[in-house]
Design a protein around this motif. Structure first.
Motif, mmCIF file in Angstrom:
data_model
loop_
_atom_site.group_PDB
_atom_site.id
_atom_site.type_symbol
_atom_site.label_atom_id
_atom_site.label_comp_id
_atom_site.label_asym_id
_atom_site.label_seq_id
_atom_site.Cartn_x
_atom_site.Cartn_y
_atom_site.Cartn_z
ATOM 1 N N GLN A 35 5.304 64.693 85.374
ATOM 2 C CA GLN A 35 6.297 65.125 84.386
ATOM 3 C C GLN A 35 5.743 66.297 83.592
ATOM 4 O O GLN A 35 4.537 66.359 83.355
ATOM 5 N N ASN A 36 6.644 67.170 83.171
ATOM 6 C CA ASN A 36 6.232 68.212 82.232
ATOM 7 C C ASN A 36 6.496 67.708 80.816
ATOM 8 O O ASN A 36 7.645 67.599 80.395
ATOM 9 N N GLU A 37 5.434 67.382 80.105
ATOM 10 C CA GLU A 37 5.557 66.843 78.746
ATOM 11 C C GLU A 37 5.425 67.924 77.682
ATOM 12 O O GLU A 37 5.392 67.620 76.492
ATOM 13 N N ASP A 38 5.348 69.187 78.097
ATOM 14 C CA ASP A 38 5.344 70.301 77.147
ATOM 15 C C ASP A 38 6.786 70.675 76.799
ATOM 16 O O ASP A 38 7.686 70.525 77.626
ATOM 17 N N GLY A 64 3.249 67.109 74.485
ATOM 18 C CA GLY A 64 3.460 65.700 74.182
ATOM 19 C C GLY A 64 2.440 64.780 74.818
ATOM 20 O O GLY A 64 1.894 65.068 75.876
ATOM 21 N N MET A 65 2.195 63.661 74.149
ATOM 22 C CA MET A 65 1.253 62.649 74.636
ATOM 23 C C MET A 65 1.904 61.282 74.541
ATOM 24 O O MET A 65 2.648 61.013 73.606
ATOM 25 N N GLY A 66 1.604 60.434 75.518
ATOM 26 C CA GLY A 66 2.178 59.093 75.513
ATOM 27 C C GLY A 66 2.709 58.792 76.898
ATOM 28 O O GLY A 66 3.283 59.673 77.534
ATOM 29 N N GLY A 67 2.541 57.578 77.346
ATOM 30 C CA GLY A 67 2.917 57.238 78.718
ATOM 31 C C GLY A 67 4.413 57.153 78.931
ATOM 32 O O GLY A 67 5.192 57.266 77.985
ATOM 33 N N ARG A 68 4.811 57.003 80.187
ATOM 34 C CA ARG A 68 6.195 56.716 80.589
ATOM 35 C C ARG A 68 7.238 57.599 79.908
ATOM 36 O O ARG A 68 8.121 57.111 79.214
ATOM 37 N N ARG A 69 7.108 58.877 80.066
ATOM 38 C CA ARG A 69 8.081 59.843 79.560
ATOM 39 C C ARG A 69 8.094 59.964 78.045
ATOM 40 O O ARG A 69 8.873 60.750 77.496
ATOM 41 N N ALA A 70 7.275 59.216 77.332
ATOM 42 C CA ALA A 70 7.298 59.307 75.866
ATOM 43 C C ALA A 70 6.797 60.663 75.390
ATOM 44 O O ALA A 70 7.282 61.195 74.395
ATOM 45 N N GLY A 71 5.824 61.230 76.098
ATOM 46 C CA GLY A 71 5.271 62.521 75.685
ATOM 47 C C GLY A 71 6.314 63.609 75.674
ATOM 48 O O GLY A 71 6.377 64.417 74.742
ATOM 49 N N GLU A 72 7.147 63.632 76.699
ATOM 50 C CA GLU A 72 8.162 64.697 76.726
ATOM 51 C C GLU A 72 9.238 64.467 75.675
ATOM 52 O O GLU A 72 9.815 65.415 75.162
ATOM 53 N N ALA A 110 3.087 60.983 70.636
ATOM 54 C CA ALA A 110 2.612 62.029 69.728
ATOM 55 C C ALA A 110 2.760 63.381 70.408
ATOM 56 O O ALA A 110 3.054 63.467 71.602
ATOM 57 N N THR A 111 2.562 64.435 69.639
ATOM 58 C CA THR A 111 2.646 65.778 70.210
ATOM 59 C C THR A 111 1.894 66.779 69.348
ATOM 60 O O THR A 111 1.763 66.590 68.134
ATOM 61 N N THR A 112 1.399 67.807 69.986
ATOM 62 C CA THR A 112 0.898 68.953 69.242
ATOM 63 C C THR A 112 2.090 69.806 68.817
ATOM 64 O O THR A 112 3.201 69.626 69.342
ATOM 65 N N LEU A 113 1.884 70.726 67.909
ATOM 66 C CA LEU A 113 2.921 71.694 67.564
ATOM 67 C C LEU A 113 2.222 72.937 67.021
ATOM 68 O O LEU A 113 1.509 72.857 66.016
#
Ligand code: MG
Length: 237
Positions: free
Chosen positions: A19-22, A36-44, A92-95
């Motif tokens: 997946q692209n979580e950015d 984005g960070m976190g499993g199962r599509r949570a990062g995106e 979670a995610t960076t920004l």
């Protein structure tokens, strides 16, 4: 004096991840990357929510204070969305990015380990400081930046959206200058390419889209071990 901006974006899932979580936003003088960070599509979900709330709250014209408040609102949105769903708990995610706060001034902002660089007057410079375990070791003098590139803890982020108390946003005010070129990117670029390699692409490709596409292509050729996202912004007359 009024300047015109020209910009381009590029993103790719890479050659390893599924997946692209950015996520990114590039509009109305606001340019930001979220990783984005976190499993199962949570990062995106986290990264998309962060850039969406940032863009909504920052508006089309903004002060530096409004921008920082918009980042705080994005954090709160990620916290609440995470708490509302068992699967997304802890996402979670960076920004990271830059935003015009007047015709004369940028504000560069950062939470996490995505980065903003500036290419200006033949000089390539990282403007943001990573919130990462290795950067803390480098800053404390325990590690040099070459060793940091391969350190086992290089992917440990020490500040991210999705946390309480709300993380502090680092900000750097910067004059708008004709000829400056900015790069905002996720670590999928900087873990694959050295600053020297990135600078060579920014110097060689005059058009923002050509530069953005070339950076992503080079990151994929170097391994593409992570999602890679770039925004290239040129300040023109
Ligand atoms: Mg990443």
């Amino acid at each position: 004096m009024t300047h015109t901006l020209a910009w381009a974006t590029a993103t790719d899932v890479g050659r390893v991840r599924e997946q692209n979580e950015d996520s990114l936003v590039a509009a109305d003088g606001l340019f930001a990357v979220a990783d984005g960070m976190g499993g199962r599509r949570a990062g995106e979900v986290a990264s998309a929510l962060a850039v969406q709330v940032l863009a909504e709250r920052a508006g089309e014209q903004r002060t530096a204070a409004q921008l920082v408040a918009a980042v705080a609102a994005a954090n709160q949105a990620v916290v609440e969305a995470g708490a509302a769903s068992g699967e997304r708990q802890g996402m979670a995610t960076t920004l990271t990015g830059l935003a015009l706060v007047s015709a004369e001034q940028w504000v560069v902002f950062n939470i996490g380990d995505s980065r903003v660089y500036r290419w200006a007057e033949q000089r390539f410079e990282q403007l943001t400081i990573d919130h990462s375990a290795v950067q803390e070791m480098v800053s404390a003098g325990f590690l040099d930046s070459a060793a940091a590139r391969t350190h086992p803890r290089r992917n440990v982020v020490t500040r991210a959206l999705g946390s309480l108390p709300a993380p502090e946003t680092d900000v750097w005010p910067l004059a708008v200058r004709r000829g400056d070129r900015f790069l905002a990117c996720s670590d999928g670029l900087t873990n694959e390419l050295t600053d020297t390699e990135i600078a060579a692409v920014l110097r060689a490709d005059a058009a923002p889209q050509a530069a953005a596409d070339a950076l992503v292509a080079r990151a994929l050729a170097a391994g593409g071990s992570d999602n890679v996202t770039v925004i290239v912004v040129d300040v023109r007359d």
